[in-house]
Write a protein that holds these residues in place. Sequence first.
Motif, PDB file in Angstrom:
ATOM      1  N   ALA A 170     -25.446 -17.591  51.262  1.00 32.49           N
ATOM      2  CA  ALA A 170     -24.283 -16.694  51.347  1.00 32.49           C
ATOM      3  C   ALA A 170     -23.979 -15.951  50.046  1.00 32.49           C
ATOM      4  O   ALA A 170     -23.732 -14.739  50.079  1.00 32.49           O
ATOM      5  N   PRO A 171     -23.984 -16.610  48.879  1.00 35.96           N
ATOM      6  CA  PRO A 171     -23.688 -15.855  47.650  1.00 35.96           C
ATOM      7  C   PRO A 171     -24.732 -14.788  47.308  1.00 35.96           C
ATOM      8  O   PRO A 171     -24.481 -13.924  46.475  1.00 35.96           O
ATOM      9  N   TRP A 172     -25.873 -14.856  47.956  1.00 41.03           N
ATOM     10  CA  TRP A 172     -26.950 -13.907  47.678  1.00 41.03           C
ATOM     11  C   TRP A 172     -26.872 -12.649  48.544  1.00 41.03           C
ATOM     12  O   TRP A 172     -27.666 -11.724  48.364  1.00 41.03           O
ATOM     13  N   VAL A 173     -25.937 -12.586  49.479  1.00 44.79           N
ATOM     14  CA  VAL A 173     -25.819 -11.414  50.364  1.00 44.79           C
ATOM     15  C   VAL A 173     -25.658 -10.118  49.566  1.00 44.79           C
ATOM     16  O   VAL A 173     -26.362  -9.141  49.835  1.00 44.79           O
ATOM     17  N   PRO A 174     -24.777 -10.055  48.559  1.00 44.87           N
ATOM     18  CA  PRO A 174     -24.679  -8.797  47.797  1.00 44.87           C
ATOM     19  C   PRO A 174     -26.000  -8.407  47.127  1.00 44.87           C
ATOM     20  O   PRO A 174     -26.365  -7.229  47.127  1.00 44.87           O
ATOM     21  N   LEU A 175     -26.708  -9.377  46.578  1.00 46.41           N
ATOM     22  CA  LEU A 175     -27.987  -9.062  45.938  1.00 46.41           C
ATOM     23  C   LEU A 175     -29.010  -8.584  46.966  1.00 46.41           C
ATOM     24  O   LEU A 175     -29.764  -7.639  46.700  1.00 46.41           O
ATOM     25  N   MET A 176     -29.016  -9.198  48.158  1.00 41.51           N
ATOM     26  CA  MET A 176     -29.934  -8.735  49.204  1.00 41.51           C
ATOM     27  C   MET A 176     -29.643  -7.278  49.552  1.00 41.51           C
ATOM     28  O   MET A 176     -30.570  -6.477  49.725  1.00 41.51           O
ATOM     29  N   ALA A 177     -28.367  -6.939  49.641  1.00 41.28           N
ATOM     30  CA  ALA A 177     -27.994  -5.554  49.951  1.00 41.28           C
ATOM     31  C   ALA A 177     -28.412  -4.621  48.824  1.00 41.28           C
ATOM     32  O   ALA A 177     -28.996  -3.558  49.077  1.00 41.28           O
ATOM     33  N   ILE A 178     -28.152  -5.019  47.577  1.00 43.54           N
ATOM     34  CA  ILE A 178     -28.516  -4.177  46.429  1.00 43.54           C
ATOM     35  C   ILE A 178     -30.025  -3.971  46.371  1.00 43.54           C
ATOM     36  O   ILE A 178     -30.497  -2.851  46.106  1.00 43.54           O
ATOM     37  N   LEU A 179     -30.792  -5.022  46.633  1.00 42.59           N
ATOM     38  CA  LEU A 179     -32.253  -4.884  46.629  1.00 42.59           C
ATOM     39  C   LEU A 179     -32.721  -3.941  47.744  1.00 42.59           C
ATOM     40  O   LEU A 179     -33.643  -3.149  47.549  1.00 42.59           O
ATOM     41  N   THR A 180     -32.067  -4.016  48.897  1.00 42.85           N
ATOM     42  CA  THR A 180     -32.413  -3.101  49.992  1.00 42.85           C
ATOM     43  C   THR A 180     -32.085  -1.667  49.605  1.00 42.85           C
ATOM     44  O   THR A 180     -32.881  -0.755  49.839  1.00 42.85           O
ATOM     45  N   TYR A 181     -30.909  -1.457  48.987  1.00 45.70           N
ATOM     46  CA  TYR A 181     -30.555  -0.114  48.502  1.00 45.70           C
ATOM     47  C   TYR A 181     -31.606   0.380  47.511  1.00 45.70           C
ATOM     48  O   TYR A 181     -31.989   1.551  47.539  1.00 45.70           O
ATOM     49  N   ALA A 182     -32.033  -0.498  46.632  1.00 44.37           N
ATOM     50  CA  ALA A 182     -33.019  -0.109  45.611  1.00 44.37           C
ATOM     51  C   ALA A 182     -34.331   0.305  46.256  1.00 44.37           C
ATOM     52  O   ALA A 182     -34.939   1.310  45.851  1.00 44.37           O
ATOM     53  N   VAL A 183     -34.773  -0.440  47.262  1.00 43.60           N
ATOM     54  CA  VAL A 183     -36.012  -0.078  47.953  1.00 43.60           C
ATOM     55  C   VAL A 183     -35.874   1.290  48.612  1.00 43.60           C
ATOM     56  O   VAL A 183     -36.767   2.140  48.502  1.00 43.60           O
ATOM     57  N   VAL A 184     -34.746   1.523  49.277  1.00 45.35           N
ATOM     58  CA  VAL A 184     -34.514   2.821  49.919  1.00 45.35           C
ATOM     59  C   VAL A 184     -34.484   3.931  48.864  1.00 45.35           C
ATOM     60  O   VAL A 184     -35.088   4.995  49.055  1.00 45.35           O
ATOM     61  N   ALA A 185     -33.803   3.687  47.750  1.00 45.41           N
ATOM     62  CA  ALA A 185     -33.713   4.706  46.691  1.00 45.41           C
ATOM     63  C   ALA A 185     -35.084   5.027  46.110  1.00 45.41           C
ATOM     64  O   ALA A 185     -35.410   6.195  45.874  1.00 45.41           O
ATOM     65  N   PHE A 229     -25.156  -6.605  58.156  1.00 46.10           N
ATOM     66  CA  PHE A 229     -26.230  -7.339  58.822  1.00 46.10           C
ATOM     67  C   PHE A 229     -26.542  -8.632  58.079  1.00 46.10           C
ATOM     68  O   PHE A 229     -26.638  -9.702  58.678  1.00 46.10           O
ATOM     69  N   TYR A 230     -26.704  -8.554  56.764  1.00 49.49           N
ATOM     70  CA  TYR A 230     -27.031  -9.754  55.990  1.00 49.49           C
ATOM     71  C   TYR A 230     -25.918 -10.789  56.078  1.00 49.49           C
ATOM     72  O   TYR A 230     -26.170 -11.991  56.254  1.00 49.49           O
ATOM     73  N   ALA A 231     -24.669 -10.354  55.961  1.00 48.23           N
ATOM     74  CA  ALA A 231     -23.541 -11.287  55.999  1.00 48.23           C
ATOM     75  C   ALA A 231     -23.425 -11.972  57.357  1.00 48.23           C
ATOM     76  O   ALA A 231     -23.210 -13.196  57.435  1.00 48.23           O
ATOM     77  N   VAL A 232     -23.574 -11.211  58.431  1.00 45.75           N
ATOM     78  CA  VAL A 232     -23.475 -11.797  59.771  1.00 45.75           C
ATOM     79  C   VAL A 232     -24.674 -12.709  60.034  1.00 45.75           C
ATOM     80  O   VAL A 232     -24.527 -13.776  60.649  1.00 45.75           O
ATOM     81  N   THR A 233     -25.846 -12.351  59.548  1.00 44.56           N
ATOM     82  CA  THR A 233     -27.021 -13.202  59.713  1.00 44.56           C
ATOM     83  C   THR A 233     -26.797 -14.556  59.048  1.00 44.56           C
ATOM     84  O   THR A 233     -27.025 -15.609  59.658  1.00 44.56           O
ATOM     85  N   VAL A 234     -26.352 -14.530  57.813  1.00 45.28           N
ATOM     86  CA  VAL A 234     -26.110 -15.783  57.078  1.00 45.28           C
ATOM     87  C   VAL A 234     -25.041 -16.613  57.784  1.00 45.28           C
ATOM     88  O   VAL A 234     -25.183 -17.826  57.940  1.00 45.28           O
ATOM     89  N   VAL A 243     -27.668 -24.498  60.151  1.00 42.46           N
ATOM     90  CA  VAL A 243     -28.797 -24.362  59.239  1.00 42.46           C
ATOM     91  C   VAL A 243     -28.268 -24.628  57.825  1.00 42.46           C
ATOM     92  O   VAL A 243     -27.501 -23.833  57.278  1.00 42.46           O
ATOM     93  N   GLY A 244     -28.672 -25.761  57.260  1.00 45.83           N
ATOM     94  CA  GLY A 244     -28.109 -26.234  56.001  1.00 45.83           C
ATOM     95  C   GLY A 244     -28.254 -25.279  54.832  1.00 45.83           C
ATOM     96  O   GLY A 244     -27.319 -25.104  54.052  1.00 45.83           O
ATOM     97  N   TRP A 245     -29.395 -24.654  54.685  1.00 43.41           N
ATOM     98  CA  TRP A 245     -29.622 -23.784  53.531  1.00 43.41           C
ATOM     99  C   TRP A 245     -28.886 -22.457  53.643  1.00 43.41           C
ATOM    100  O   TRP A 245     -28.794 -21.723  52.662  1.00 43.41           O
TER     101      TRP A 245
END
Length: 191
Positions: free
Chosen positions: A163-178, A143-148, A156-158
């Motif tokens: 894009a390089p932050w997609v893995p961190l966004m996923a890891i943070l989401t995993y952490a919240v779920v955990a 979801f994050y990768a396709v959104t970006v 959208v310039g920014w």
Amino acid sequence: MPDTRSERPTALAVWLIVGGAIGWWAAFSLTMERFALLADPEAIATCDFSLLVQCTANLESAQGSIFGFPNPIIGLAGWVAPIVVGFALLAGARFARWFWWCFWAGTAFAFGFVLWLIGQSVFALGTLCPWCMVTWAVTIPTFYAVTVHALRISGVGWARRLAPWVPLMAILTYAVVAVIAQVQLNWLAQF
């Protein structure tokens, strides 16, 4: 404004293929578990490790077939799309902006559905289904990768810097779920 559509999104393509294959395998495995439980209601699913970590409670719940059929069937059909799009991108396909936003809508539905299923699993059923967690684990970064990418392809310039932050966004989401699962279910006590 540069034409961002001319760049082939190779990393996204590879992720869509790999993530789609992993998600499809999880859906297939859950479907097979459901068939086994339908054939023998006394059977114990191979993914039942404890009262907390199991598939059976999730598969046999109302939440496990929210649309009137087992949820893994959605995964069997749905995970084909990222695989096909990934291979098409690697083959050089270029998709229009409207396509990316339609594809994004599918991943947004999957992401929302996964968030709902996580909530149901943790708060209503009190279980963690291993194959479900595999599906969650690939849906979230997809979801994050396709959104970006959809934002980037729309100019959208920014989004390129995001894009390089997609893995961190996923890891943070995993952490919240955990953390939520730990607070609600104390899953670390299982180990």
